[in-house]
Design an enzyme around this catalytic site. Structure first.
Site, short mmCIF file in Angstrom:
data_model
loop_
_atom_site.label_atom_id
_atom_site.label_comp_id
_atom_site.label_asym_id
_atom_site.label_seq_id
_atom_site.Cartn_x
_atom_site.Cartn_y
_atom_site.Cartn_z
N GLU A 167 -10.08 52.89 100.47
CA GLU A 167 -9.05 53.78 101.00
C GLU A 167 -8.71 54.92 100.03
O GLU A 167 -8.49 54.68 98.84
CB GLU A 167 -7.79 52.95 101.34
CG GLU A 167 -6.62 53.75 101.88
CD GLU A 167 -6.95 54.55 103.13
OE1 GLU A 167 -7.67 54.04 104.00
OE2 GLU A 167 -6.52 55.72 103.21
N THR A 184 -8.41 58.36 108.23
CA THR A 184 -9.26 57.16 108.22
C THR A 184 -10.11 57.06 109.49
O THR A 184 -11.30 56.75 109.43
CB THR A 184 -8.40 55.88 108.11
OG1 THR A 184 -7.79 55.83 106.82
CG2 THR A 184 -9.23 54.62 108.30
N HIS A 196 -3.24 53.65 99.15
CA HIS A 196 -2.84 54.60 100.20
C HIS A 196 -1.55 55.28 99.79
O HIS A 196 -0.66 54.64 99.24
CB HIS A 196 -2.66 53.85 101.53
CG HIS A 196 -2.50 54.75 102.73
ND1 HIS A 196 -1.38 55.53 102.92
CD2 HIS A 196 -3.33 55.01 103.77
CE1 HIS A 196 -1.53 56.22 104.04
NE2 HIS A 196 -2.70 55.92 104.58
N ASP A 209 -12.92 57.19 102.10
CA ASP A 209 -12.74 57.82 103.42
C ASP A 209 -12.27 59.27 103.36
O ASP A 209 -12.69 60.09 104.17
CB ASP A 209 -11.85 56.98 104.35
CG ASP A 209 -10.43 56.81 103.85
OD1 ASP A 209 -10.19 56.96 102.63
OD2 ASP A 209 -9.54 56.50 104.68
N HIS A 210 -11.40 59.58 102.41
CA HIS A 210 -10.87 60.95 102.31
C HIS A 210 -10.10 61.08 101.00
O HIS A 210 -9.94 60.10 100.27
CB HIS A 210 -9.97 61.29 103.50
CG HIS A 210 -8.90 60.25 103.76
ND1 HIS A 210 -7.80 60.08 102.96
CD2 HIS A 210 -8.80 59.29 104.72
CE1 HIS A 210 -7.05 59.10 103.42
NE2 HIS A 210 -7.65 58.57 104.49
C1 GP9 Z 1 -4.03 52.20 108.61
C2 GP9 Z 1 -4.97 52.77 107.61
C3 GP9 Z 1 -4.53 54.11 107.09
O1 GP9 Z 1 -4.43 51.05 109.26
O2 GP9 Z 1 -6.29 52.68 107.97
O3 GP9 Z 1 -5.02 55.21 107.73
P1 GP9 Z 1 -4.86 56.67 107.09
O4 GP9 Z 1 -3.38 56.95 106.99
O5 GP9 Z 1 -5.51 56.68 105.75
O6 GP9 Z 1 -5.53 57.57 108.04
MN MN Z 2 -7.46 56.50 104.97
#
Ligand code: GP9
Ligand code: MN
Length: 429
Positions: A38, A82, A198, A258-259
């Site tokens: 993440e 995500t 996150h 992911d980002h």
């Molecule tokens: C939530 C998680 C976060 O289930 O995958 O998503 P994001 O905020 O990073 O798009």
């Molecule tokens: Mn994410």
């Protein structure tokens, strides 16, 4: 309509780059773990603060001779964050410029996603995540993508201090996932989506660890390295578990970020942390690099410098698994292929190539970061070609997604997914 599909098929056919045959099928029949890191940016790899590595476990994997790693792979997400990453990785389709495809079209569109393809190749497929199943509409989208199992939060034992931010803390998530992984018929494809690293990067006292807290004075940046360290420890524990169970021997593990974790609102702190003077939009574009690595005993490793993005993961993975994929409509190409086009398209229309970086109307030299105010004829030609390509791929992909065009498409040897075949309800006895 069905005829819209024609131009898409033609572009994909004309731009198809054959995969690298020396890697075809090297992981055939192996279990696959896809580990979603993440908000994890490439700069964290090998990053040291006061002499200490922030992510020692991932660094070790990155440098292992059995790891194939990429250091010029960029995230290409937009508002879907995500979910855009998941869409690109498992479908080789771009997210839309607004909203999330999974949220808005995930229940209704036809897809030809990696889990469904592997499912028809004898794999058991499962996704794991410590947040509620409805987030990003995963509950429905995963059915369209052909996931056999979807282990969302309700499958986990959540005691009061097990949760942080969006859900289960990564170490607890991996530990509790083991019981389910062990029951999956092999070979399996298991996607594990971590969560603790996150925004806004909170970490509880018991997990604040041995690495010194950075001192940029920016809460986000300083917190980011701490939670990234925690995520790295959870990866260390997971890899140790793989070894202990023996699963390591017949599995390939893929990691991806992911980002970005640190948005451009925090450029001054990033400038301080990375010791970059005059940190600007060029640097911000370069910081969109995310890790992508494949590790497996016996895999011929190394750090590959090709420029690519999340859109290219699916053809790369399918080639490693020896799954024939030329019949699928993918906008990416095998990252190991020779002579591939290295234009990385961002959803904004900006792009990065090994030579040029474009942000808005500004052109930069990718290698030096110098602004190019008076491009040479060759640079102008390269810029125009890249702009053309970016505009084309984004609009063709949008056409597929908005028009739900895959419903008209029949890849040979592939059976359409019927979402009603799937139920992810927790069985209560
Ligand atoms: C939530 C998680 C976060 O289930 O995958 O998503 P994001 O905020 O990073 O798009
Ligand atoms: Mn994410």
């Amino acid at each position: 309509s069905a005829s819209d599909l024609k131009s898409v098929k033609r572009w994909i056919k004309n731009n198809h780059v054959p995969a690298n045959v020396s890697y075809t099928g090297v992981a055939k029949g192996k279990n696959v773990f896809v580990i979603h890191l993440e908000s994890f940016q490439q700069f964290l790899i090998d990053f040291k603060y006061e002499g200490k590595e922030v992510t020692p476990n991932l660094n070790k994997i990155y440098h292992s001779s059995n790891t194939l790693a990429f250091d010029n792979v960029f995230n290409q997400v937009a508002q879907g964050k995500t979910s855009d990453a998941e869409l690109m990785l498992e479908n080789s389709l771009y997210g839309l410029s607004e909203g999330s495809v999974m949220s808005n079209l995930g229940s209704s569109n036809t897809f030809e996603a990696v889990p469904s393809i592997l499912d028809q190749d004898g794999y058991t497929t499962a996704a794991f995540h410590g947040d509620k199943g409805s987030f990003w509409n995963r509950d429905n989208t995963y059915k369209q993508w052909g996931y056999d199992y979807w282990f969302s939060k309700s499958y986990y034992d959540v005691k009061s201090d097990y949760d942080m931010g969006y859900g289960l803390k990564d170490k607890i998530f991996f530990k509790q996932s083991a019981q389910y992984i062990e029951q999956l018929p092999q070979p399996f494809y298991a996607k594990m989506i971590t969560l603790t690293n996150h925004y806004p990067y909170p970490l509880d006292k018991q997990n604040v660890t041995d690495i010194p807290k950075t001192d940029t004075g920016d809460k986000t940046v300083d917190g980011y390295l701490q939670t990234a360290h925690y995520l790295d420890q959870s990866i260390g524990e997971f890899m140790a578990w793989l070894k202990k169970t023996g699963l390591e021997k017949n599995s390939m593990v893929m990691f991806y970020g992911d980002h970005y974790g640190v948005s451009s609102n925090h450029n001054p702190a990033m400038a301080k942390l990375l010791k970059i003077k005059g940190y600007n939009e060029y640097n911000d574009a370069q910081q969109q690099r995310v890790p992508l690595m494949f590790t497996m005993p016996g895999l011929k490793g190394g750090i590959n410098h090709t420029y690519g993005g999340e859109i290219d993961v699916m053809p790369t993975l399918l080639n490693l698994l020896g799954v024939k994929d030329s019949q699928y409509l993918m906008f990416g190409s095998d990252l190991l292929a020779k002579n591939r086009n290295q234009t990385v398209a961002f959803r904004s229309g900006n792009f990065v190539t090994p030579e040029l970086t474009k942000v808005g109307n500004h052109l930069y030299d990718t290698k030096t970061g110098e602004r190019i105010k008076h491009p040479t004829e060759a640079q102008e030609k390269a810029e125009n070609a890249a702009v053309n390509r970016v505009t084309t791929v984004l609009s063709l992909s949008d056409r597929v997604v908005n028009g739900d065009l895959l419903r008209f498409y029949k890849p040979s040897g592939y059976t359409k997914v019927d979402a009603s075949d799937y139920s992810y309800k927790l069985k209560t006895s």
